[in-house]
Write an enzyme that holds these catalytic residues in place. Sequence first.
Site, mmCIF file in Angstrom:
data_model
loop_
_atom_site.group_PDB
_atom_site.id
_atom_site.type_symbol
_atom_site.label_atom_id
_atom_site.label_comp_id
_atom_site.label_asym_id
_atom_site.label_seq_id
_atom_site.Cartn_x
_atom_site.Cartn_y
_atom_site.Cartn_z
ATOM 1 N N GLU A 201 -2.666 -22.636 41.008
ATOM 2 C CA GLU A 201 -2.298 -23.083 39.646
ATOM 3 C C GLU A 201 -1.719 -21.974 38.766
ATOM 4 O O GLU A 201 -2.169 -21.765 37.643
ATOM 5 C CB GLU A 201 -3.526 -23.722 38.973
ATOM 6 N N ASN A 242 -1.071 -23.177 45.882
ATOM 7 C CA ASN A 242 -1.662 -24.501 45.614
ATOM 8 C C ASN A 242 -1.516 -24.859 44.131
ATOM 9 O O ASN A 242 -1.807 -24.022 43.266
ATOM 10 C CB ASN A 242 -3.162 -24.405 45.984
ATOM 11 N N GLU A 307 -6.150 -31.803 47.314
ATOM 12 C CA GLU A 307 -7.277 -32.183 46.447
ATOM 13 C C GLU A 307 -7.156 -33.652 46.034
ATOM 14 O O GLU A 307 -7.263 -34.014 44.867
ATOM 15 C CB GLU A 307 -7.309 -31.277 45.205
ATOM 16 N N ASP A 309 -7.482 -37.302 45.014
ATOM 17 C CA ASP A 309 -8.414 -38.265 44.416
ATOM 18 C C ASP A 309 -7.650 -39.090 43.384
ATOM 19 O O ASP A 309 -6.525 -38.733 43.008
ATOM 20 C CB ASP A 309 -9.665 -37.602 43.807
HETATM 21 O O1 9MR Z 1 -14.307 -29.721 41.462
HETATM 22 C C1 9MR Z 1 -14.460 -28.414 40.936
HETATM 23 C C2 9MR Z 1 -15.547 -28.415 39.869
HETATM 24 O O2 9MR Z 1 -16.806 -28.701 40.462
HETATM 25 C C3 9MR Z 1 -15.593 -27.042 39.187
HETATM 26 O O3 9MR Z 1 -16.487 -27.110 38.098
HETATM 27 C C4 9MR Z 1 -14.210 -26.652 38.689
HETATM 28 C C5 9MR Z 1 -14.203 -25.241 38.121
HETATM 29 O O4 9MR Z 1 -14.435 -24.277 39.115
HETATM 30 O O5 9MR Z 1 -13.269 -26.698 39.755
HETATM 31 C C6 9MR Z 1 -13.149 -27.970 40.331
HETATM 32 O O6 9MR Z 1 -12.176 -27.936 41.333
HETATM 33 C C7 9MR Z 1 -10.839 -27.618 40.916
HETATM 34 C C8 9MR Z 1 -10.175 -26.855 42.028
HETATM 35 O O7 9MR Z 1 -10.932 -25.728 42.377
HETATM 36 C C9 9MR Z 1 -8.759 -26.448 41.648
HETATM 37 N N1 9MR Z 1 -7.983 -27.588 41.235
HETATM 38 C C10 9MR Z 1 -8.596 -28.429 40.216
HETATM 39 C C11 9MR Z 1 -9.988 -28.863 40.670
HETATM 40 C C12 9MR Z 1 -10.594 -29.828 39.677
HETATM 41 O O8 9MR Z 1 -10.799 -29.190 38.459
#
Ligand code: 9MR
Length: 393
Positions: A201, A242, A307, A309
């Site tokens: 990101e 990513n 990812e 969903d």
């Molecule tokens: O699903 C993840 C959530 O449990 C965490 O709190 C959050 C912060 O670390 O990250 C979420 O996963 C993210 C992923 O690592 C990167 N892309 C966005 C995802 C959703 O926020």
Amino acid sequence: MWRRCDNNLIPIDKRLRWCINAAHDETAQMFFKYLLGRFVGTWILLVSMWSFNWTTPEAPSEQPETWPLRELPLKVAAARAGIDIGVAARASEFVNDATYATFITSQFSMVVAENAMKFQALHPHPVTYRFDRADAFVDRARAAGLKVRGHTLIWYGGAKWVREGEWDDQPGALEQAMLDHVTTVVGHFRGRVCCWDVVNEAISGYWGLRRNVWTKHIGQDFIAKAFRAAHEADPDAKLFYNDFRVEGLRPKADRLVNLISTLQAEGVPIHGVGLQAHMHFSLPSRDELIAQLDRLAALGVEIHLTEVDLGIPKPVTNGKRIKQAIRYRRLVDACLAVPACTAIVFWGTDDSRSWIPYFYKNFAEPLPFDADLRPKLPYYAILDGLLAGRRLP
Ligand code: 9MR
């Protein structure tokens, strides 16, 4: 302005005026950014709710009546189609809860730790690394024959100590810390992790790259530097960039294509692109999805949908559940239409273990399995797509 205001060689009365102006500027900028963030964020969610409601079948395969109501492990169907099917798991549950682990190993061929391999988890202090939890997770997955995706080395947040460090006073120190992190982590898992999300990101939703601690203290080439260090630490691992909201043909997706081709032109070792496909952010048509996958494939990189969903805008109805399943079916179809697309990974095992309802109160039931790990309509849609296999043009 701040630098002049901190300069002890300038008389205090002059400095005071500059400091006050600098403080005003900073407050105004923060306020503006806050408003812009709120406005754009709300707008994106409203548009995505609205466009979700307009989902209609775009291909014969998107007719739910044609989907088989039989069950087969997703990984069996995915293997027939020649791709991996993966899931983001809660690391400690995967290691400690036999029912949860058996569910994952029987349905999926690839796994990723939802949080346990992030910067903060592995490197919580400048000189401390903690690998115990992640090691147990990786070893358990590999013992069951699953591939492990590494997520993620460099994200804009990093760890608390990264965000709050006094990097202005230590030229070169953050770059050193970043390289140390990448080298140590990738080196530690060398040979055990198939693919790394090296940078996550980094592209801004509005312009160029996001401004973050890495761009501020290392510069925009922090991306190239991270990839080079990762490649050196494990030359066999596939290295991915990513990001989210880049699955269609929007300006951010154009910026993604430009970033990848620029890195390639500089000889940076990059092997893949992860399209997160959080579908409530991005609901492209079938043709648009395929066009974006084709553009990336033309650059010679592998593509993972990393990812996946799709939260249903509340109130949830059966009609909306069908629309959700159609979207899942479309995504599988698009992946299978492009040979470079080699993995589909869901962001969470089931509806009770998803970030969506926590982050977005207006969205629900985002995943193909319910809280009891039972298949739901999107599962049948996905299974149908996988069983149809690759239909190459
Ligand atoms: O699903 C993840 C959530 O449990 C965490 O709190 C959050 C912060 O670390 O990250 C979420 O996963 C993210 C992923 O690592 C990167 N892309 C966005 C995802 C959703 O926020």
